[in-house]
Design an enzyme around this catalytic site. Structure first.
Site, PDB file in Angstrom:
ATOM      1  N   SER A  68       8.547  13.735 -78.230  1.00 42.32           N
ATOM      2  CA  SER A  68       8.060  14.852 -77.430  1.00 42.32           C
ATOM      3  C   SER A  68       6.580  15.077 -77.692  1.00 42.32           C
ATOM      4  O   SER A  68       6.078  14.767 -78.780  1.00 42.32           O
ATOM      5  CB  SER A  68       8.852  16.125 -77.757  1.00 42.32           C
ATOM      6  N   ASP A  69       5.900  15.609 -76.693  1.00 39.81           N
ATOM      7  CA  ASP A  69       4.495  15.953 -76.865  1.00 39.81           C
ATOM      8  C   ASP A  69       4.183  17.182 -76.025  1.00 39.81           C
ATOM      9  O   ASP A  69       4.742  17.355 -74.935  1.00 39.81           O
ATOM     10  CB  ASP A  69       3.579  14.800 -76.449  1.00 39.81           C
ATOM     11  N   THR A  70       3.307  18.030 -76.547  1.00 45.82           N
ATOM     12  CA  THR A  70       2.942  19.272 -75.862  1.00 45.82           C
ATOM     13  C   THR A  70       1.429  19.402 -75.792  1.00 45.82           C
ATOM     14  O   THR A  70       0.740  19.170 -76.786  1.00 45.82           O
ATOM     15  CB  THR A  70       3.524  20.494 -76.600  1.00 45.82           C
ATOM     16  N   ALA A 105       6.413  17.041 -72.576  1.00 43.25           N
ATOM     17  CA  ALA A 105       7.228  15.910 -72.125  1.00 43.25           C
ATOM     18  C   ALA A 105       8.246  15.588 -73.199  1.00 43.25           C
ATOM     19  O   ALA A 105       7.969  15.710 -74.392  1.00 43.25           O
ATOM     20  CB  ALA A 105       6.354  14.699 -71.839  1.00 43.25           C
TER      21      ALA A 105
END
Length: 200
Positions: A68-70, A105
């Site tokens: 995940s990445d923010t 994502a």
């Protein structure tokens, strides 16, 4: 070893995954997080989530890996993690009284396959005073967070309105994560313990 690997060292993502009853192990990914020339924020966030998942998946054949990445995006520009207190203060001042996007994502990989989803949430800050910006930066909370704030922490008092997924702003969109796992044949609800089981 759990059948799900979380490609992150984030305690916030771990807490969210625990919240929906998924047994997992943590194995942080180490990738180059630089943006590419003319890469738009949504593509950047989704690419990083996929690269994290695939990088860790290479070490765990046959296991499902969640990456995940923010990113916090203001007027089309990505606001990363602050380099110091002064940088945090500058970012918070830029967010004051404005609406920004939080793009998160989530990617699910196993071996060479990878599926991903991008979630965009609109967050509006009230107008922040200089003194509270300074106090918040001094608290240390902004230092490891995109956009210099944590909605689940002290920074929650700055948020006037949110349109979209709260869990995505924290770092892991729960609905989309559960959907990816279900599509992969791993519905999270199958791991929920029954109250009847605890009584026997």
């Amino acid at each position: 070893m759990a059948s799900i690997i979380l490609a992150s060292a984030s305690p916030r993502r771990a807490e969210l995954l625990t919240q929906i009853g998924v047994p997992f192990a943590m194995h942080p990914a180490h990738i180059d997080e630089s943006t590419r020339a003319s890469e738009v924020p949504g593509d950047y966030v989704e690419r990083l989530a996929r690269e994290k998942a695939l990088a860790v998946s290479a070490h765990f054949p046959g296991k499902w890996v969640l990456g995940s990445d923010t990113s916090v995006v203001l007027d089309g520009a990505i606001l990363g993690k602050p380099s110091d207190e002064a940088d945090a203060e500058t970012m918070l001042a830029s967010l004051s009284g404005k609406t920004h996007q939080v793009m998160t994502a989530i990617a699910l990989a196993r071996d060479d396959g990878c599926e991903s989803r991008l979630v965009t949430t609109e967050v509006t800050f009230r107008v922040l005073s200089k003194s509270e910006i300074v106090a918040y930066a001094a608290s240390g909370e902004p230092m490891d967070k995109a956009g210099s704030y944590g909605i689940q922490g002290l920074g929650g008092i700055f948020v006037k309105e949110i349109k979209g997924s709260y869990s995505a702003v924290v770092g892991l969109p729960l609905q989309e994560t559960a959907a990816l796992l279900a599509d992969a044949g791993y519905p999270v609800w199958k791991h929920w313990s029954s109250s009847r089981e605890s009584q026997t």
